[in-house]
Design an enzyme around this catalytic site. Structure first.
Site, PDB file in Angstrom:
ATOM      1  N   ARG A  92       0.848  -1.199   0.000  1.00 45.32           N
ATOM      2  CA  ARG A  92       0.000   0.000   0.000  1.00 45.32           C
ATOM      3  C   ARG A  92       0.881   1.246   0.000  1.00 45.32           C
ATOM      4  O   ARG A  92       1.931   1.267   0.651  1.00 45.32           O
ATOM      5  CB  ARG A  92      -0.912  -0.016   1.231  1.00 45.32           C
ATOM      6  CG  ARG A  92      -2.006   1.042   1.201  1.00 45.32           C
ATOM      7  CD  ARG A  92      -3.080   0.748   2.224  1.00 45.32           C
ATOM      8  NE  ARG A  92      -3.786  -0.491   1.914  1.00 45.32           N
ATOM      9  CZ  ARG A  92      -4.689  -0.624   0.945  1.00 45.32           C
ATOM     10  NH1 ARG A  92      -4.980   0.399   0.167  1.00 45.32           N
ATOM     11  NH2 ARG A  92      -5.291  -1.781   0.749  1.00 45.32           N
ATOM     12  N   ARG A 109      -0.943   8.467  11.671  1.00 46.29           N
ATOM     13  CA  ARG A 109      -2.342   8.382  12.099  1.00 46.29           C
ATOM     14  C   ARG A 109      -2.552   9.184  13.383  1.00 46.29           C
ATOM     15  O   ARG A 109      -1.596   9.576  14.051  1.00 46.29           O
ATOM     16  CB  ARG A 109      -2.716   6.915  12.351  1.00 46.29           C
ATOM     17  CG  ARG A 109      -2.506   6.009  11.141  1.00 46.29           C
ATOM     18  CD  ARG A 109      -1.766   4.736  11.532  1.00 46.29           C
ATOM     19  NE  ARG A 109      -1.457   3.894  10.362  1.00 46.29           N
ATOM     20  CZ  ARG A 109      -2.241   2.939   9.893  1.00 46.29           C
ATOM     21  NH1 ARG A 109      -3.393   2.707  10.484  1.00 46.29           N
ATOM     22  NH2 ARG A 109      -1.884   2.235   8.845  1.00 46.29           N
ATOM     23  N   ASP A 128      -6.418   4.863  15.518  1.00 42.59           N
ATOM     24  CA  ASP A 128      -5.228   4.382  14.823  1.00 42.59           C
ATOM     25  C   ASP A 128      -5.518   4.060  13.360  1.00 42.59           C
ATOM     26  O   ASP A 128      -4.599   3.738  12.605  1.00 42.59           O
ATOM     27  CB  ASP A 128      -4.664   3.141  15.521  1.00 42.59           C
ATOM     28  CG  ASP A 128      -3.218   2.885  15.134  1.00 42.59           C
ATOM     29  OD1 ASP A 128      -2.452   3.874  15.069  1.00 42.59           O
ATOM     30  OD2 ASP A 128      -2.856   1.732  14.880  1.00 42.59           O
ATOM     31  N   ASN A 129      -6.793   4.140  12.965  1.00 43.94           N
ATOM     32  CA  ASN A 129      -7.159   3.927  11.567  1.00 43.94           C
ATOM     33  C   ASN A 129      -7.612   5.221  10.903  1.00 43.94           C
ATOM     34  O   ASN A 129      -8.310   5.194   9.885  1.00 43.94           O
ATOM     35  CB  ASN A 129      -8.260   2.870  11.457  1.00 43.94           C
ATOM     36  CG  ASN A 129      -7.760   1.489  11.826  1.00 43.94           C
ATOM     37  OD1 ASN A 129      -6.580   1.197  11.687  1.00 43.94           O
ATOM     38  ND2 ASN A 129      -8.642   0.639  12.317  1.00 43.94           N
ATOM     39  N   ASP A 180      -6.508   1.669   6.173  1.00 46.02           N
ATOM     40  CA  ASP A 180      -6.793   0.430   6.874  1.00 46.02           C
ATOM     41  C   ASP A 180      -8.088  -0.212   6.377  1.00 46.02           C
ATOM     42  O   ASP A 180      -9.115  -0.183   7.044  1.00 46.02           O
ATOM     43  CB  ASP A 180      -6.864   0.629   8.385  1.00 46.02           C
ATOM     44  CG  ASP A 180      -6.849  -0.716   9.115  1.00 46.02           C
ATOM     45  OD1 ASP A 180      -5.821  -1.391   9.045  1.00 46.02           O
ATOM     46  OD2 ASP A 180      -7.869  -1.076   9.708  1.00 46.02           O
TER      47      ASP A 180
END
Length: 382
Positions: free
Chosen positions: A46, A53, A123-124, A133
């Site tokens: 990716r 984040r 965190d996403n 994510d």
């Protein structure tokens, strides 16, 4: 497939550079219920300008590592927001305001195309306002604001479609808490958070106006029009993607709504309903009454049918990566056949085009996929 679909839909997102199989088997327990299964291993590469984040700031603030917190904040601004100037308290605030704005813009896009992230923890959440994510995500099939694709979210439905704006706001609040030691004042951080609410509200109204082919948002007419439409969509099992696309084909100026047989008037919309038997006389009456209001709104702007149709088809996709399509591609890939992946990738590169040769993919979720694992709900191990 999903991140590329999102990119071509016009949604801010990270991208996928490559997907390669490893030749090894990986043990996964999809539902965490003691039923592990060996699945073909693969690696996705990716790419994004940054993978920083919200959580990268939270962890150092929580540990009291203020010097590291300042270093990562300065680095983020210098590397990715240089237009704001040299890091300082004022620039920290300007940066946080920009994060609030870009996050709001991203969520509006999610709501526009019916995308549900499924696991919106801090965190996403990308600091750049990118979709990041891709785990237990999904697209709305029938319009259900309470739907979540995440098995572990089934009870609380925190990450349901209708709650995504609130989740994003809460996450930004946690980021504000983490940045407080660098700012030292609550009020300017709250003012920055208010930008999210303002931008989301303004852009959601514009987005809904565009989905209906209007050239501008008129609160006096549109607030009620939007609210009633969403209530109509939710009252019976209605495919969101297909409904909006088919609505563009309803020629509001062709018929007198009072005198036209109902069957003729709503004929383009029938394909959007999962259970046509649910179309009771009361429902049809409500839908026709909404169409009358909608027609008056379009007449008010004097928008010709072909212009409205063209506008709507620019923002209402015909093709999205429905969960069952992704699962079909997975099923074939597990047998060593990757042709459907390539076919879907090409399809999803042109989501707003008619593509008559791919009409079979412009279809509601089949009954066999209603409760099948991978088609109805997923987990982080799916």
């Amino acid at each position: 497939l999903c991140s590329e679909a999102m990119h071509h839909l016009g949604v801010p997102t990270t991208r996928a550079l490559s997907l390669v199989t490893t030749g090894e088997q990986v043990i996964r327990d999809m539902f965490y219920n003691g039923n592990p299964k060996a699945e073909p291993g693969a690696i996705v590469c990716r790419v994004a300008p940054s993978f920083i984040r919200f959580g990268n700031f939270q962890i150092h603030a929580a540990r009291g590592e203020l010097e590291i917190l300042r270093k990562i904040t300065d680095y983020t601004i210098n590397a990715h927001f240089p237009h704001l100037g040299k890091p300082s308290v004022e620039v920290y605030l300007a940066w946080f305001m920009e994060v609030c704005r870009t996050t709001a813009e991203m969520i509006v896009h999610w709501q526009r195309v019916g995308f549900v992230h499924g696991v919106m923890n801090t965190d996403n959440m990308s600091i750049l306002g990118l979709t990041i994510d891709y785990g237990p995500y999904g697209w709305l099939e029938n319009y259900d604001p309470d739907w979540t694709p995440n098995t572990t979210d089934k009870a609380g439905r925190r990450y349901r479609y209708g709650n995504q704006p609130a989740c994003a706001f809460w996450n930004l609040g946690q980021l504000a808490n983490a940045l407080y030691p660098l700012i030292g004042e609550v009020e300017p951080l709250q003012q920055a958070l208010d930008i999210f609410t303002q931008v989301f509200g303004e852009q959601w109204n514009v987005m809904m106006s565009q989905k209906l082919g209007s050239s501008r948002y008129d609160p006096d007419q549109d607030d009620g029009l939007f609210a009633e439409l969403l209530a109509v969509l939710q009252s019976v099992e209605t495919d969101m993607t297909i409904f909006f696309r088919q609505l563009a084909d309803v020629d509001l100026g062709k018929y007198e709504l009072e005198n036209t047989p109902v069957e003729m008037l709503i004929a383009p919309l029938i394909v959007a309903y999962y259970v046509p038997e649910q179309l009771t006389p009361d429902y049809i009456s409500r839908l026709v009454n909404w169409l009358k209001r909608y027609k008056q709104r379009i007449i008010h702007e004097n928008i010709p049918h072909e212009i409205r149709r063209e506008r709507m088809n620019r923002v209402n996709p015909k093709y999205v990566l429905r969960n069952y399509l992704a699962q079909l591609a997975i099923d074939k890939a597990e047998q060593g056949d990757f042709a459907l992946i390539a076919e879907l990738l090409e399809l999803l590169r042109h989501p707003y085009d008619e593509q008559p040769e791919n009409q079979q993919y412009y279809a509601k979720r089949p009954d066999w996929a209603r409760q099948r694992a991978g088609c109805s709900m997923l987990s982080c191990s799916s």
